[in-house]
Design a protein around this motif. Structure first.
Motif, PDB file in Angstrom:
ATOM      1  N   SER A  15       0.864  -1.180   0.000  1.00  0.00           N
ATOM      2  CA  SER A  15       0.000   0.000   0.000  1.00  0.00           C
ATOM      3  C   SER A  15       0.900   1.230   0.000  1.00  0.00           C
ATOM      4  CB  SER A  15      -0.918  -0.004   1.229  1.00  0.00           C
ATOM      5  OG  SER A  15      -1.708   1.167   1.263  1.00  0.00           O
ATOM      6  N   GLY A  16       1.066   1.834  -1.168  1.00  0.00           N
ATOM      7  CA  GLY A  16       1.995   2.953  -1.287  1.00  0.00           C
ATOM      8  C   GLY A  16       3.417   2.493  -1.017  1.00  0.00           C
ATOM      9  N   ASP A  17       4.066   3.130  -0.039  1.00  0.00           N
ATOM     10  CA  ASP A  17       5.413   2.732   0.327  1.00  0.00           C
ATOM     11  C   ASP A  17       5.443   1.796   1.531  1.00  0.00           C
ATOM     12  OD1 ASP A  17       7.108   3.891  -1.577  1.00  0.00           O
ATOM     13  OD2 ASP A  17       6.947   5.870  -0.646  1.00  0.00           O
ATOM     14  N   ILE A  18       4.285   1.318   1.954  1.00  0.00           N
ATOM     15  CA  ILE A  18       4.207   0.386   3.080  1.00  0.00           C
ATOM     16  C   ILE A  18       4.031  -1.037   2.537  1.00  0.00           C
ATOM     17  CG2 ILE A  18       3.016  -0.278   5.188  1.00  0.00           C
ATOM     18  CD1 ILE A  18       4.362   2.410   5.396  1.00  0.00           C
ATOM     19  N   VAL A  19       4.942  -1.922   2.936  1.00  0.00           N
ATOM     20  CA  VAL A  19       4.841  -3.334   2.569  1.00  0.00           C
ATOM     21  C   VAL A  19       4.578  -4.120   3.849  1.00  0.00           C
ATOM     22  CG1 VAL A  19       5.971  -5.326   1.535  1.00  0.00           C
ATOM     23  CG2 VAL A  19       6.431  -3.037   0.646  1.00  0.00           C
ATOM     24  N   ALA A  20       3.458  -4.830   3.893  1.00  0.00           N
ATOM     25  CA  ALA A  20       3.090  -5.627   5.060  1.00  0.00           C
ATOM     26  C   ALA A  20       3.162  -7.104   4.701  1.00  0.00           C
ATOM     27  CB  ALA A  20       1.693  -5.258   5.542  1.00  0.00           C
ATOM     28  N   VAL A  21       3.653  -7.897   5.643  1.00  0.00           N
ATOM     29  CA  VAL A  21       3.856  -9.324   5.407  1.00  0.00           C
ATOM     30  C   VAL A  21       3.207 -10.117   6.536  1.00  0.00           C
ATOM     31  CG1 VAL A  21       5.556 -11.138   4.979  1.00  0.00           C
ATOM     32  CG2 VAL A  21       6.083  -8.769   4.341  1.00  0.00           C
ATOM     33  N   GLY A  70      15.567   5.353   0.156  1.00  0.00           N
ATOM     34  CA  GLY A  70      14.599   4.521   0.870  1.00  0.00           C
ATOM     35  C   GLY A  70      15.100   3.107   1.029  1.00  0.00           C
ATOM     36  N   THR A  71      14.188   2.232   1.421  1.00  0.00           N
ATOM     37  CA  THR A  71      14.521   0.836   1.707  1.00  0.00           C
ATOM     38  C   THR A  71      13.934  -0.084   0.642  1.00  0.00           C
ATOM     39  OG1 THR A  71      14.700   1.168   4.087  1.00  0.00           O
ATOM     40  CG2 THR A  71      14.171  -1.049   3.363  1.00  0.00           C
ATOM     41  N   VAL A  72      14.665  -1.136   0.319  1.00  0.00           N
ATOM     42  CA  VAL A  72      14.216  -2.152  -0.628  1.00  0.00           C
ATOM     43  C   VAL A  72      14.028  -3.462   0.125  1.00  0.00           C
ATOM     44  CG1 VAL A  72      14.851  -3.501  -2.667  1.00  0.00           C
ATOM     45  CG2 VAL A  72      15.359  -1.058  -2.592  1.00  0.00           C
ATOM     46  N   LEU A  73      12.884  -4.104  -0.081  1.00  0.00           N
ATOM     47  CA  LEU A  73      12.592  -5.407   0.524  1.00  0.00           C
ATOM     48  C   LEU A  73      12.740  -6.482  -0.545  1.00  0.00           C
ATOM     49  CD1 LEU A  73      11.448  -7.172   2.898  1.00  0.00           C
ATOM     50  CD2 LEU A  73       9.170  -6.702   1.941  1.00  0.00           C
ATOM     51  N   ALA A  74      13.517  -7.526  -0.230  1.00  0.00           N
ATOM     52  CA  ALA A  74      13.752  -8.610  -1.186  1.00  0.00           C
ATOM     53  C   ALA A  74      13.037  -9.877  -0.733  1.00  0.00           C
ATOM     54  CB  ALA A  74      15.241  -8.871  -1.323  1.00  0.00           C
ATOM     55  N   ALA A  75      12.387 -10.567  -1.677  1.00  0.00           N
ATOM     56  CA  ALA A  75      11.643 -11.781  -1.371  1.00  0.00           C
ATOM     57  C   ALA A  75      11.937 -12.864  -2.397  1.00  0.00           C
ATOM     58  CB  ALA A  75      10.139 -11.492  -1.337  1.00  0.00           C
ATOM     59  N   VAL A  76      11.744 -14.107  -1.986  1.00  0.00           N
ATOM     60  CA  VAL A  76      11.900 -15.264  -2.874  1.00  0.00           C
ATOM     61  C   VAL A  76      10.529 -15.614  -3.438  1.00  0.00           C
ATOM     62  CG1 VAL A  76      12.592 -17.689  -3.037  1.00  0.00           C
ATOM     63  CG2 VAL A  76      13.835 -16.132  -1.513  1.00  0.00           C
ATOM     64  N   THR A  77      10.436 -15.729  -4.756  1.00  0.00           N
ATOM     65  CA  THR A  77       9.155 -16.008  -5.402  1.00  0.00           C
ATOM     66  C   THR A  77       9.081 -17.393  -6.044  1.00  0.00           C
ATOM     67  OG1 THR A  77       9.966 -14.948  -7.435  1.00  0.00           O
ATOM     68  CG2 THR A  77       8.727 -13.569  -5.880  1.00  0.00           C
ATOM     69  N   LYS A  78      10.241 -18.016  -6.258  1.00  0.00           N
ATOM     70  CA  LYS A  78      10.247 -19.324  -6.916  1.00  0.00           C
ATOM     71  C   LYS A  78      11.441 -20.130  -6.433  1.00  0.00           C
ATOM     72  CE  LYS A  78      10.013 -21.446 -11.541  1.00  0.00           C
ATOM     73  NZ  LYS A  78      10.067 -21.185 -13.017  1.00  0.00           N
ATOM     74  N   ALA A  79      11.233 -21.437  -6.226  1.00  0.00           N
ATOM     75  CA  ALA A  79      12.318 -22.299  -5.771  1.00  0.00           C
ATOM     76  C   ALA A  79      12.011 -23.730  -6.173  1.00  0.00           C
ATOM     77  CB  ALA A  79      12.499 -22.198  -4.262  1.00  0.00           C
ATOM     78  N   THR A 100      10.443  -1.927  -4.168  1.00  0.00           N
ATOM     79  CA  THR A 100      11.215  -0.691  -4.093  1.00  0.00           C
ATOM     80  C   THR A 100      10.321   0.509  -3.779  1.00  0.00           C
ATOM     81  OG1 THR A 100      10.973  -0.354  -6.478  1.00  0.00           O
ATOM     82  CG2 THR A 100      12.919  -1.563  -5.741  1.00  0.00           C
ATOM     83  N   PRO A 101      10.880   1.552  -3.150  1.00  0.00           N
ATOM     84  CA  PRO A 101      10.085   2.755  -2.836  1.00  0.00           C
ATOM     85  C   PRO A 101       9.781   3.556  -4.090  1.00  0.00           C
ATOM     86  CG  PRO A 101      12.384   3.098  -2.269  1.00  0.00           C
ATOM     87  CD  PRO A 101      12.267   1.658  -2.656  1.00  0.00           C
ATOM     88  N   LYS A 102       8.796   4.438  -3.972  1.00  0.00           N
ATOM     89  CA  LYS A 102       8.426   5.259  -5.120  1.00  0.00           C
ATOM     90  C   LYS A 102       9.413   6.403  -5.352  1.00  0.00           C
ATOM     91  CE  LYS A 102       3.477   4.289  -4.628  1.00  0.00           C
ATOM     92  NZ  LYS A 102       3.462   3.389  -5.789  1.00  0.00           N
ATOM     93  N   ALA A 103      10.242   6.689  -4.358  1.00  0.00           N
ATOM     94  CA  ALA A 103      11.221   7.772  -4.485  1.00  0.00           C
ATOM     95  C   ALA A 103      12.190   7.491  -5.628  1.00  0.00           C
ATOM     96  CB  ALA A 103      11.988   7.947  -3.169  1.00  0.00           C
ATOM     97  N   LYS A 104      12.700   8.551  -6.229  1.00  0.00           N
ATOM     98  CA  LYS A 104      13.606   8.415  -7.359  1.00  0.00           C
ATOM     99  C   LYS A 104      15.032   8.169  -6.877  1.00  0.00           C
ATOM    100  CE  LYS A 104      15.029  10.701 -11.651  1.00  0.00           C
ATOM    101  NZ  LYS A 104      14.902  11.905 -12.497  1.00  0.00           N
TER     102      LYS A 104
END
Length: 264
Positions: A15-21, A70-79, A100-104
C-alpha cells in the motif's frame, strides 16, 4: 520451552510505500504482521487484521537494504526442491522480487540497486542460493546436534541460532530480526547442495540403503573471486572460506555420519 517456528509461506500486501507481510496460514482476527516502510526505513512487527484480497504470496524473505532514497525489501518467489535433510526439504532459489520505494534513485544508487538485483538473480551472481524452512543449513551435523541438545538454543528460531559465518543474507536480515521479526526470516547459504538417494550398499554383511548428501557452505566474510580476494584481513577472516560436509544417512535417517572439511 517451545521453538519459535519460522513461517513457511508468506502473503505480501503493498500500500503505497508500506509493505506488510503475514504468514499465509495465519488464523484469527489479529495476526503477526511485519511492516516495512520503504520511504522512512521503519521496520516493525505488530498485530493486524488478516489480509483479504490483493495480497500476493512469496516463499520467503531475504531481507531489506537501505539506500538514501529509501529501503528495498527482497523476497523469494520461486524455488525448487533439491534434497531432503533430516526429514526437511531443501530448496534452491529460482526467482526473486524487489519491492522498491516510489522515491527516485540517483545515478549512483541506481547502479547499487543494479548490483543488488544481480546479487539476487538466480541466473546471475545470485545463483546457488539455498534455504530450508525448519532446518538451519548454516549448521553442520555436529553443530546442529549441539544446538538441539540445549533447551535454550533449541527454542530459538532458525535465524536466531544460525552460524553467522554462513548466514549469507545476515546483513539484509538484521533490521527485520532487530525488530523482532526473526520468524519471518530464513538463513540462506551460498554454495551447493547435492544428494544421491536410495544408494544400495553392504555393511557388515547386510544390505543397506544409503542417502549421500554433499553440502558446501561459503562464508560471508571476505568473499570474492580469487583474483580480488587473497590472504586474511585484520579480523582473521580468510579469503573464500568454504565448509564442505558429506552426510551419509541410513535406516531412514536414524543413523547419520558426517565428515567436514574446511578450506580458505
Amino acid at each position: 520451552m517451545s521453538e519459535r517456528k519460522t513461517h513457511e509461506l508468506l502473503r505480501v500486501l503493498v500500500s503505497g510505500d508500506i509493505v506488510a507481510v503475514q504468514p499465509a496460514d495465519a488464523s484469527g482476527s489479529l495476526v503477526d504482521t511485519l511492516s516495512v516502510d520503504l520511504q522512512s526505513c521503519d521496520v516493525r512487527v505488530t498485530q493486524a487484521p488478516k489480509f483479504g484480497s490483493g495480497a500476493v504470496e512469496v516463499l520467503a524473505l531475504v531481507g531489506v537494504f537501505t539506500f538514501r532514497a529509501g529501503t528495498v525489501l527482497a523476497a523469494v518467489t520461486k524455488a525448487e526442491k533439491v534434497a531432503e535433510l533430516y526429514g526437511q526439504p531443501v530448496y534452491r532459489i529460482l526467482g526473486t522480487q524487489l519491492f522498491t520505494p516510489k522515491a527516485k534513485f540517483d545515478a549512483g544508487e541506481q547502479r547499487l540497486l543494479g548490483y543488488l538485483r544481480d546479487a539476487l538473480n538466480p541466473v546471475g551472481a545470485g545463483r546457488n542460493l539455498f534455504f530450508a524452512y525448519q532446518l538451519d543449513l548454516t549448521l553442520n551435523a555436529q553443530a546442529l546436534s549441539d544446538v538441539l541438545a540445549s533447551p535454550v538454543t533449541s527454542a530459538k528460531s532458525v535465524a536466531s541460532r544460525a552460524d553467522k559465518r554462513f548466514f549469507w543474507n545476515r546483513i539484509m536480515a538484521a533490521p527485520i530480526m532487530d525488530a523482532g521479526g526473526d520468524v519471518f526470516i530464513l538463513p540462506m547459504i551460498v554454495g551447493s547442495v547435492a544428494q544421491l538417494a536410495d544408494v544400495q550398499a553392504t555393511a557388515h554383511g547386510k544390505s543397506v540403503t544409503l542417502c549421500i548428501s554433499l553440502i558446501a557452505r561459503r562464508a560471508l566474510d571476505r568473499a570474492g573471486t580469487r583474483h580480488w580476494r587473497r590472504g586474511a584481513d585484520t579480523q582473521g577472516y580468510v579469503a573464500n572460506f568454504v565448509e564442505t560436509e558429506q552426510l551419509v544417512t541410513l535406516d531412514g535417517g536414524r543413523v547419520v555420519a558426517s565428515y567436514v572439511q574446511v578450506k580458505g
